[in-house]
Structures are given as structure tokens and as C-alpha cells.
Design an enzyme around this catalytic site. Structure first.
Site, PDB file in Angstrom:
ATOM      1  CG  ASN A   1      10.025  -0.347   0.725  1.00  0.00           C
ATOM      2  OD1 ASN A   1       9.121  -1.081   1.086  1.00  0.00           O
ATOM      3  ND2 ASN A   1      10.094   0.365  -0.485  1.00  0.00           N
TER       4      ASN A   1
ATOM      5  CG  ASP B   1       9.519   2.536  -4.552  1.00  0.00           C
ATOM      6  OD1 ASP B   1       9.457   2.194  -3.309  1.00  0.00           O
ATOM      7  OD2 ASP B   1       8.955   2.082  -5.623  1.00  0.00           O
TER       8      ASP B   1
ATOM      9  CB  SER C   1      17.313  -0.524  -2.859  1.00  0.00           C
ATOM     10  OG  SER C   1      17.860  -0.534  -4.201  1.00  0.00           O
TER      11      SER C   1
ATOM     12  CE  LYS D   1      -4.171   1.266   2.671  1.00  0.00           C
ATOM     13  NZ  LYS D   1      -5.279   0.467   1.944  1.00  0.00           N
TER      14      LYS D   1
ATOM     15  CG  HIS E   1      11.916  -1.112  -4.649  1.00  0.00           C
ATOM     16  ND1 HIS E   1      10.722  -0.858  -4.744  1.00  0.00           N
ATOM     17  CD2 HIS E   1      12.710  -0.772  -6.040  1.00  0.00           C
ATOM     18  CE1 HIS E   1      10.342  -0.624  -6.279  1.00  0.00           C
ATOM     19  NE2 HIS E   1      11.629  -0.642  -6.951  1.00  0.00           N
TER      20      HIS E   1
HETATM   21  C1  GRF Z   1       9.483  -8.259  -2.312  1.00  0.00           C
HETATM   22  O1  GRF Z   1       9.895  -8.603  -3.560  1.00  0.00           O
HETATM   23  C2  GRF Z   1       9.958  -6.802  -2.033  1.00  0.00           C
HETATM   24  O2  GRF Z   1      10.910  -6.364  -2.572  1.00  0.00           O
HETATM   25  C3  GRF Z   1       8.576  -6.240  -2.495  1.00  0.00           C
HETATM   26  O3  GRF Z   1       7.460  -7.370  -2.172  1.00  0.00           O
HETATM   27  C4  GRF Z   1       8.238  -8.684  -1.790  1.00  0.00           C
HETATM   28  C5  GRF Z   1       7.920  -9.209  -0.594  1.00  0.00           C
HETATM   29  O4  GRF Z   1       8.126 -10.738  -0.546  1.00  0.00           O
HETATM   30  N1  GRF Z   1       8.279  -5.231  -1.966  1.00  0.00           N
HETATM   31  P1  GRF Z   1       7.737 -11.317   0.725  1.00  0.00           P
HETATM   32  O5  GRF Z   1       6.231 -10.984   0.919  1.00  0.00           O
HETATM   33  O6  GRF Z   1       8.708 -11.044   1.627  1.00  0.00           O
HETATM   34  O7  GRF Z   1       7.776 -12.909   0.282  1.00  0.00           O
END
Ligand code: GRF
Length: 213
Positions: free
Chosen positions: A116, A154, A145, A96, A118
Site C-alpha cells: 500500500n 497502515d 511510505s 476501502k 500511504h
Molecule cells: C495518494 O495520495 C495515496 O497516498 C493515497 O491516495 C492517493 C492516490 O492518488 N492512498 P492517485 O489516485 O494515485 O492520484
């Protein structure tokens, strides 16, 4: 060394959360996960939290069955986190977009930084579908990252990155798997560095980078 009290925000599978849980339980990461907050009632991450006896909070639909509006979600989440003395908020697969209400609330009401995870080498490829876009552009390198969360999507200060080389036969699916595996290394390492003061989120002088292949 300080044990960091962490709140993890999730929306889905929670494999990154699981890595943090496993390392915490093995005594390999100086963290205490004090809350897992999900905006989706069916997120598997909630099961992972419950299995580890971590307080899990769902902020999904109101009593009338209507999905909370963004501002309602954010206020409720802040109210959940406020009494817990959180040192660090971690967005791990939280899908979100957050507004200044929550971002400033974390800063001013929780006095905590927020990071976060990413799936790209920021500042390149902000937003969604990063693996497809990296392949289409013919990039030689890709990765993931960890960055500080600011109101711009981001775009906050980058703290750390894990890098891999894109191979000619890579597809979005293979890249997703490889980047996911890298995330499982990058997130705990970054949190460990924050806990140890190797990374000072108030004064970032360098981006920590490692090779993933
Ligand atoms: C990851 O690829 C992260 O970069 C993205 O959402 C995914 C989360 O994976 N924001 P998980 O739910 O921890 O398996």
C-alpha cells in the site's frame, strides 16, 4: 529479471497507476499490469486502464444498484484476480479498508504479497487527513511510505519512504501536491526493487529511504 504480474486496486484519480503504466510502456519497469480493480464505477483510474488496454474491473454496485458489502467486494475481487497469476497486489489510492478475508485471500489463494502507498512517514500518521495533522503537530518532516498490507490499518512492515522537509508557509494543499509528486517516484522505485530482489518482501532487513527536496 522476472517481469512482475501486478494487479492495481484503485478508487479514484489513479495518477500513481498512470506512472506505473507509463514506465511499463516505456520499458522502464519490469511489470505487466494484468488488472486494475476499482470499487468506484466513476474512478478516473478506470479510463487510464482502458486507454492502456489493461483489463479493468469495477466491483461497485450489485444488479439491484446496491453498493456491495465489504465481504462481497472482497470475495468478488479475489475471484477476479485468482486466475490471473498475480505476483504482487498494489493498493494505489484504494480507499476501502480491507478485512482479513481479502488480506488472507491474497496470501493464501493468490500467493502474492500486497503493498500500500500511504501519504505519511509511517508509523506516524496512519489513516486519513495526514497533511493537516502533520501541519497541526508542527512536524519538521513529512513524506510517504510503501508498506506491506496486514489486517491492522497502515501498520504492516514498511518497505520504503520518501521524505521532505515541511516549510513554514506550507498548507495542507501544498503538502498534498509535494507528497503526491514524491509518491510518483516512490511507488515505481519500490516495485522495481521488489522485481529485482533488492527488497525481499519475505525478509525485510532495511527501509529504503530517499530525500524528496
Ligand atoms: C495518494 O495520495 C495515496 O497516498 C493515497 O491516495 C492517493 C492516490 O492518488 N492512498 P492517485 O489516485 O494515485 O492520484
Amino acid at each position: 529479471m522476472k517481469t512482475l504480474k501486478i494487479a492495481v486496486l484503485v478508487s479514484g484519480n489513479g495518477s500513481n497507476l498512470q506512472v506505473l503504466i507509463d514506465k511499463m510502456q516505456a520499458g522502464k519497469l519490469p511489470i505487466d499490469i494484468v488488472a486494475v480493480v476499482s470499487n468506484k464505477a466513476d474512478a478516473y483510474a478506470l479510463t487510464r486502464a482502458k486507454n492502456a488496454n489493461i483489463p479493468a474491473f469495477v466491483i461497485d454496485k450489485n444488479e439491484q444498484g446496491k453498493t456491495y458489502k465489504r465481504a462481497e467486494f472482497e470475495r468478488l475481487a479475489l475471484d477476479v484476480l485468482k486466475p490471473l497469476g498475480v505476483d504482487l497486489v498494489v493498493l494505489a489510492g484504494f480507499m476501502k479498508i480491507l478485512t482479513p478475508l481479502f488480506i488472507n485471500g491474497v496470501k493464501d489463494e493468490l500467493n502474492a504479497p500486497m503493498i500500500n502507498l500511504h501519504p505519511s512517514l509511517l508509523p506516524a500518521y496512519k489513516g486519513l487527513d495526514t497533511h493537516e495533522r502533520v501541519l497541526k503537530s508542527g512536524e519538521r518532516y513529512h513524506g510517504c511510505s510503501v508498506h506491506l498490507v496486514t489486517a491492522e490499518l497502515d501498520a504492516g512492515q514498511i518497505l520504503s519512504q520518501a521524505v521532505l522537509e515541511v516549510h513554514p508557509n506550507d498548507t495542507p494543499a501544498t503538502l498534498q501536491n509535494k507528497v503526491h509528486a514524491l509518491e510518483h517516484q516512490l511507488l515505481p522505485r519500490t516495485i522495481d526493487f521488489i522485481a529485482r530482489g533488492v527488497i525481499d518482501v519475505e525478509d525485510v532487513s532495511d527501509v529504503y529511504r530517499f530525500w524528496g527536496n
